[in-house]
Write a protein that holds these residues in place. Structure first.
Motif, PDB file in Angstrom:
ATOM      1  N   ARG A  73     -12.428   4.240   2.161  1.00 16.17           N
ATOM      2  CA  ARG A  73     -11.748   5.459   2.825  1.00 16.17           C
ATOM      3  C   ARG A  73     -12.878   6.151   3.897  1.00 16.17           C
ATOM      4  O   ARG A  73     -13.896   6.480   3.588  1.00 16.17           O
ATOM      5  CB  ARG A  73     -11.387   6.503   1.880  1.00 16.17           C
ATOM      6  N   LYS A  74     -12.390   6.635   4.929  1.00 18.90           N
ATOM      7  CA  LYS A  74     -13.028   7.105   6.096  1.00 18.90           C
ATOM      8  C   LYS A  74     -13.614   8.251   5.452  1.00 18.90           C
ATOM      9  O   LYS A  74     -12.579   9.075   4.894  1.00 18.90           O
ATOM     10  CB  LYS A  74     -12.492   7.244   7.417  1.00 18.90           C
ATOM     11  N   GLY A  75     -14.970   9.120   5.679  1.00 19.72           N
ATOM     12  CA  GLY A  75     -15.453  10.279   5.302  1.00 19.72           C
ATOM     13  C   GLY A  75     -15.585  10.528   3.610  1.00 19.72           C
ATOM     14  O   GLY A  75     -16.014  11.639   3.244  1.00 19.72           O
ATOM     15  N   PHE A 105       0.823  -1.205   0.202  1.00 21.59           N
ATOM     16  CA  PHE A 105       0.200   0.023  -0.057  1.00 21.59           C
ATOM     17  C   PHE A 105       0.915   1.351  -0.014  1.00 21.59           C
ATOM     18  O   PHE A 105       1.848   1.256   0.655  1.00 21.59           O
ATOM     19  CB  PHE A 105      -0.852   0.054   1.070  1.00 21.59           C
ATOM     20  N   ILE A 106       0.477   2.235  -0.449  1.00 21.84           N
ATOM     21  CA  ILE A 106       1.007   3.668  -0.574  1.00 21.84           C
ATOM     22  C   ILE A 106       0.994   3.989   0.969  1.00 21.84           C
ATOM     23  O   ILE A 106      -0.054   4.009   1.580  1.00 21.84           O
ATOM     24  CB  ILE A 106       0.101   4.441  -1.391  1.00 21.84           C
ATOM     25  N   PRO A 107       2.111   4.423   1.564  1.00 15.65           N
ATOM     26  CA  PRO A 107       2.201   5.026   2.786  1.00 15.65           C
ATOM     27  C   PRO A 107       0.987   6.105   3.053  1.00 15.65           C
ATOM     28  O   PRO A 107       0.866   7.029   2.057  1.00 15.65           O
ATOM     29  CB  PRO A 107       3.323   5.404   3.181  1.00 15.65           C
ATOM     30  N   HIS A 108       0.258   6.275   4.292  1.00 11.79           N
ATOM     31  CA  HIS A 108      -0.696   6.915   4.384  1.00 11.79           C
ATOM     32  C   HIS A 108      -0.264   8.783   4.311  1.00 11.79           C
ATOM     33  O   HIS A 108      -1.103   9.226   3.519  1.00 11.79           O
ATOM     34  CB  HIS A 108      -1.289   6.907   5.863  1.00 11.79           C
ATOM     35  N   PRO A 109       0.698   9.041   4.832  1.00 10.59           N
ATOM     36  CA  PRO A 109       1.052  10.563   4.686  1.00 10.59           C
ATOM     37  C   PRO A 109       1.408  10.951   2.965  1.00 10.59           C
ATOM     38  O   PRO A 109       1.091  11.994   2.911  1.00 10.59           O
ATOM     39  CB  PRO A 109       2.560  10.473   5.362  1.00 10.59           C
TER      40      PRO A 109
END
Length: 330
Positions: free
Chosen positions: A72-74, A35-39
């Motif tokens: 994804r949240k939101g 996965f792509i890092p969250h930041p």
């Protein structure tokens, strides 16, 4: 207008909101994926800035993709913000359908009129083999809820010989009985570790030939409403339609009208090209602004390649690009 050096005008943006997904489809996720890092994932506010810029470029159609966007949240709140800011934009969503049913009524109230649902099989066991999960009932529940809410549906099936080719009669019957577009998309050799092979490739021509042995198909004329890459056919006596998308056997690069932005903010002018332009870096640089992004998009689009040239330059057993589909965004 955003026009390239071949005279093609962009009117369509595909924006991936996440590379996360609750399924592990064999044609999308390779064995060594990460996965792509969250930041590095764009914030919703950054995505809204890009949508504002797209509107300035007269891009009228926006498709939100993933991964799985509803993971994804939101995400529902994000849709609401888009609809409020750009009510003129034709907003559509591509989803695997497994997480959508609880939000269908809210989507309808927000004004979402169309969903694309990825569904490669109508058989529970095959669904598990393709996706790694037992979620077929969730997808079928979403389809039923959307139809009741008046949301138009396109069902996208990746055509894979030896996997779902035996189900063509079932898909035809599904389209005959429901007011949906069932579209078969040729399996594309995407990613360095692609599972594509000559044996798994099921061409649009062969699908059409076989489909005509099961029903009478009536070609749908090209119109403003039906101007995408799919060749559509009405099923005589049926409620729905059958479509064929042939990116491998019969390309449509000459009429390509789209750009892609990945969830980590990379602009891709062609699905088959790994050349990207880092918009995230510009968005997060306080010395730069929307005008810089506008210039980069215009410059990138002028050099937009013809994807079929890239496809033909590869050995058929190789991926046409090094990036897996889940990271590009549907």
């Amino acid at each position: 207008m955003l026009t390239d050096n071949l005279g093609r005008t962009v009117s369509y943006l595909r924006l991936s909101v996440t590379d996360r997904c609750n399924l592990r489809c064999v044609y999308c996720v390779t064995k060594d994926f990460t996965f792509i890092p969250h930041p590095e994932i764009l914030r919703y506010e950054e995505m809204l800035t890009l949508i504002d810029i797209a509107a300035r470029l007269n891009i009228s159609k926006l498709r939100l993709t993933g991964g799985e966007p509803f993971a994804r949240k939101g995400f529902i709140s994000f849709i609401s913000r888009i609809m409020n800011s750009h009510p003129e934009m034709d907003l559509r969503i591509t989803t695997n359908g497994t997480l959508v049913e609880p939000y269908v009524q809210e989507l309808a109230k927000l004004g979402v009129k169309r969903l694309n649902i990825s569904l490669d099989t109508l058989d529970e066991q095959k669904f598990s083999e393709i996706t790694g999960r037992h979620k077929l009932d969730d997808v079928l529940g979403t389809i039923d809820a959307c139809l009741k809410a008046g949301i138009k549906l396109k069902i996208n099936a990746v055509a894979m010989k030896g996997m779902n080719d035996s189900e063509l009669p079932d898909f035809i019957n599904f389209a005959r009985e429901n007011p949906v577009d069932v579209r078969f998309i040729e399996f594309m050799p995407m990613g360095e570790d692609t599972r594509w092979s000559e044996n798994s490739f099921w061409s649009a021509k062969d699908i059409l030939g076989e489909a005509r042995t099961h029903c009478n198909l009536i070609p749908v004329a090209r119109t403003v409403e039906n101007k995408g890459p799919a060749r559509m056919y009405n099923i005589e006596g049926g409620k729905g339609r059958i479509g064929l998308i042939s990116p491998v056997s019969s390309h449509f690069c000459g009429t390509c009208n789209r750009l892609r932005i990945t969830s980590d903010g990379k602009l891709r002018t062609c699905l088959f090209s790994d050349r990207v332009y880092n918009l995230r870096g510009i968005l997060r640089n306080p010395r730069l602004g929307p005008e810089t992004i506008l210039r980069v998009i215009r410059m990138a689009n002028m050099d937009k390649p013809l994807g079929y040239n890239l496809l033909e330059s590869k050995e058929r057993s190789q991926g046409v690009c090094g990036t897996q589909m889940s990271a590009i965004g549907g």
